[in-house]
Design an enzyme around this catalytic site. Structure first.
Site, PDB file in Angstrom:
ATOM      1  N   HIS A  35       0.822  -1.215   0.110  1.00 45.45           N
ATOM      2  CA  HIS A  35       0.009   0.158  -0.094  1.00 45.45           C
ATOM      3  C   HIS A  35       0.698   1.184   0.054  1.00 45.45           C
ATOM      4  CE1 HIS A  35      -4.369  -1.589   0.251  1.00 45.45           C
ATOM      5  NE2 HIS A  35      -3.718  -2.587   1.046  1.00 45.45           N
ATOM      6  N   GLY A 120      -8.605 -13.637  -7.505  1.00 51.84           N
ATOM      7  CA  GLY A 120      -8.965 -12.974  -6.246  1.00 51.84           C
ATOM      8  C   GLY A 120      -8.412 -13.625  -4.915  1.00 51.84           C
ATOM      9  N   SER A 121      -7.106 -13.695  -5.417  1.00 50.90           N
ATOM     10  CA  SER A 121      -6.415 -14.230  -3.858  1.00 50.90           C
ATOM     11  C   SER A 121      -5.375 -13.335  -3.613  1.00 50.90           C
ATOM     12  CB  SER A 121      -5.782 -15.686  -4.384  1.00 50.90           C
ATOM     13  OG  SER A 121      -6.820 -16.473  -4.952  1.00 50.90           O
ATOM     14  N   SER A 124      -2.945 -10.871  -7.980  1.00 59.94           N
ATOM     15  CA  SER A 124      -3.082  -9.673  -9.274  1.00 59.94           C
ATOM     16  C   SER A 124      -3.312 -10.637 -10.502  1.00 59.94           C
ATOM     17  CB  SER A 124      -2.091  -8.915  -9.294  1.00 59.94           C
ATOM     18  OG  SER A 124      -2.550  -7.576  -9.980  1.00 59.94           O
ATOM     19  N   SER A 126      -5.784  -9.545 -12.135  1.00 61.38           N
ATOM     20  CA  SER A 126      -6.422  -8.375 -13.028  1.00 61.38           C
ATOM     21  C   SER A 126      -4.928  -7.764 -13.790  1.00 61.38           C
ATOM     22  CB  SER A 126      -6.853  -7.119 -12.161  1.00 61.38           C
ATOM     23  OG  SER A 126      -6.206  -6.992 -10.895  1.00 61.38           O
ATOM     24  N   ASP A 170       1.423  -3.765  -9.413  1.00 65.29           N
ATOM     25  CA  ASP A 170       1.302  -4.934 -10.169  1.00 65.29           C
ATOM     26  C   ASP A 170       1.666  -5.058 -11.608  1.00 65.29           C
ATOM     27  OD1 ASP A 170       0.093  -5.100  -7.488  1.00 65.29           O
ATOM     28  OD2 ASP A 170      -1.853  -5.547  -8.173  1.00 65.29           O
TER      29      ASP A 170
HETATM   30  C1  GLA Z   1      -3.114  -3.942  -5.244  1.00 65.96           C
HETATM   31  C2  GLA Z   1      -2.943  -2.878  -6.013  1.00 65.96           C
HETATM   32  C3  GLA Z   1      -1.651  -2.149  -5.880  1.00 65.96           C
HETATM   33  C4  GLA Z   1      -1.057  -2.194  -4.544  1.00 65.96           C
HETATM   34  C5  GLA Z   1      -1.292  -3.319  -3.553  1.00 65.96           C
HETATM   35  C6  GLA Z   1      -1.215  -2.842  -2.158  1.00 65.96           C
HETATM   36  O1  GLA Z   1      -2.389  -5.073  -5.486  1.00 65.96           O
HETATM   37  O2  GLA Z   1      -3.289  -2.981  -7.347  1.00 65.96           O
HETATM   38  O3  GLA Z   1      -1.181  -1.128  -6.695  1.00 65.96           O
HETATM   39  O4  GLA Z   1      -1.445  -0.864  -4.066  1.00 65.96           O
HETATM   40  O5  GLA Z   1      -2.730  -3.679  -3.759  1.00 65.96           O
HETATM   41  O6  GLA Z   1       0.164  -2.773  -1.950  1.00 65.96           O
END
Ligand code: GLA
Length: 385
Positions: A35, A120-121, A124, A126, A170
């Site tokens: 974050h 969804g785990s 990423s 997405s 990500d």
């Molecule tokens: C998700 C977001 C990232 C990052 C993380 C937390 O994966 O896509 O950009 O902020 O949460 O570190």
């Protein structure tokens, strides 16, 4: 349903005419720096060897169709009328829209995609979807857009269509990952340094709580807005502070009484995590794995108590991990509220400890946890057939 690249090509050829090219884009892990990609911090992600394969071939002018072999769902449309919709389709539409917004004229295409990345785990899926599609479209149309720009386009796609105000971590990791490599990414300059992962001695073990995390549920965007509010308050009092990287805990403590306690906690976490990640990267570079592991545990404590993005299942797994001497570090990974913990474990003990934790987890929550032992792998690329 899990698929290989060969499966994806087969499905393509049974559904669409003509030849196809094959691409792969990975999911990501993050060792440290959670974050803080959207708070001018540093992060330590890596691409993993699990991801999605994309078979792409030519379609009629102005038309596209994408079939998800994982979900057995289909989207068909034309470039002149892209409308937001729900779920995975929004990521596809968002990426197509980015190319159009930038003035690129796309050839019509068919795509089939699917793979072995849990959805969804917190791995990423997405970004893997966005980066795989963007890489395939970039090549298929011979646009020659550099990878960094593609990563930024994918990030913007996520902001505009699914409306998730994510940072760059990500997409950067999914594009730039390399075998055996942890990226130390400076999220201000969007440049990274490579750190070799000590794969001879340590394993990266993900334990999935199987608690569904949904970043789109607003909690993520709320955290981001709270940080922006906190930074504005800091800058009002200390105008020379350009971003969280330049802010200090002593500046923050002077504002404690003028801030909502939530905002104060978020800012405290961010300032601490930025420093911790910088120090942690130095530890990893110099081979001080146990000090690095302590940074991971401290990160989890901050995510739990200050950033408030943990949940009882994640806390339990991190707590359990700390009972094993062979676990060097552990913490929740990704957005939080569910998903996986990431554990750095001495290689020869990794499987046994993971099994033990799954058992304890079941005894406590009456729920199955899943284990993935992952390796840092390559970023999005074409597979030459
Ligand atoms: C998700 C977001 C990232 C990052 C993380 C937390 O994966 O896509 O950009 O902020 O949460 O570190």
């Amino acid at each position: 349903m899990m698929n290989t690249g060969t499966d994806i090509l087969k499905i393509f050829h049974s559904a669409f005419p003509g030849k196809a090219d094959l691409y792969f884009a990975p999911g990501r892990i993050n060792l440290l720096g959670e974050h803080i990609d959207y708070n001018s911090g540093y992060v330590m992600p890596a691409a993993i060897t699990q991801g999605f394969w994309f078979a792409i071939g030519e379609a009629k002018e102005n038309e596209f169709s994408v079939y998800s072999a994982t979900l057995d769902e289909y989207i068909h449309g034309n470039f002149s009328s892209l409308k937001k919709c729900a779920g995975w389709k929004n990521y596809i539409l968002g990426v197509i829209d980015q190319f159009i917004q930038k003035g690129f004229s796309l050839k019509g295409f068919h795509i089939v995609f699917g793979g072995n990345l849990p959805v969804g785990s917190g791995l990423s899926s997405s970004a893997a979807l966005e980066c795989g599609l963007a890489t395939a479209l970039n090549d298929f149309n011979a646009f020659n857009i550099p990878k960094k720009e593609l990563a930024l386009m994918c990030q913007h796609a996520e902001h505009t269509f699914p409306e998730m105000q994510c940072g760059i971590m990500d997409q950067y990791a999914s594009m730039f990952g390399e075998k055996d490599t942890i990226l130390f990414l400076d999220c201000l300059s969007i440049e990274s340094e490579k750190i070799k992962f000590p794969s001879a001695t340590h394993s990266i073990v993900l334990i999935n709580t199987n608690v569904k995390h949904s970043l789109a549920d607003g909690a993520y965007n709320t955290r981001r807005a709270q940080c922006e509010e906190g930074l504005l308050l800091l800058q009002k009092k200390f105008p020379q502070t350009n971003n969280f990287r330049e802010a200090t805990l002593s500046q923050l403590s002077m504002l404690k009484n003028d801030m909502h306690p939530d905002i104060y906690r978020r800012c405290k976490y961010v300032i601490e995590e930025i420093r911790r990640t910088k120090t942690g990267a130095d530890y990893l570079k110099s081979g001080n794995i146990s000090a690095f592991g302590e940074c991971m545990y401290a990160s989890h404590t901050g995510l739990r108590d200050l950033y408030n993005v943990s949940c009882p299942e994640l806390d339990f797994l991190v707590e359990e991990s700390s009972k094993h001497k062979a676990v060097t570090g552990a913490r929740l990974m990704g957005g939080g509220f569910g998903g996986c913990t990431i554990n750095l474990i001495e290689k020869m003990h990794a499987s046994a400890i993971a099994e033990n934790m799954v058992l304890k987890y079941f005894e406590t929550f009456n729920k199955e946890a899943s284990v993935y032992i992952v390796q840092p792998g390559d970023g999005a690329h074409r597979i030459h057939l």
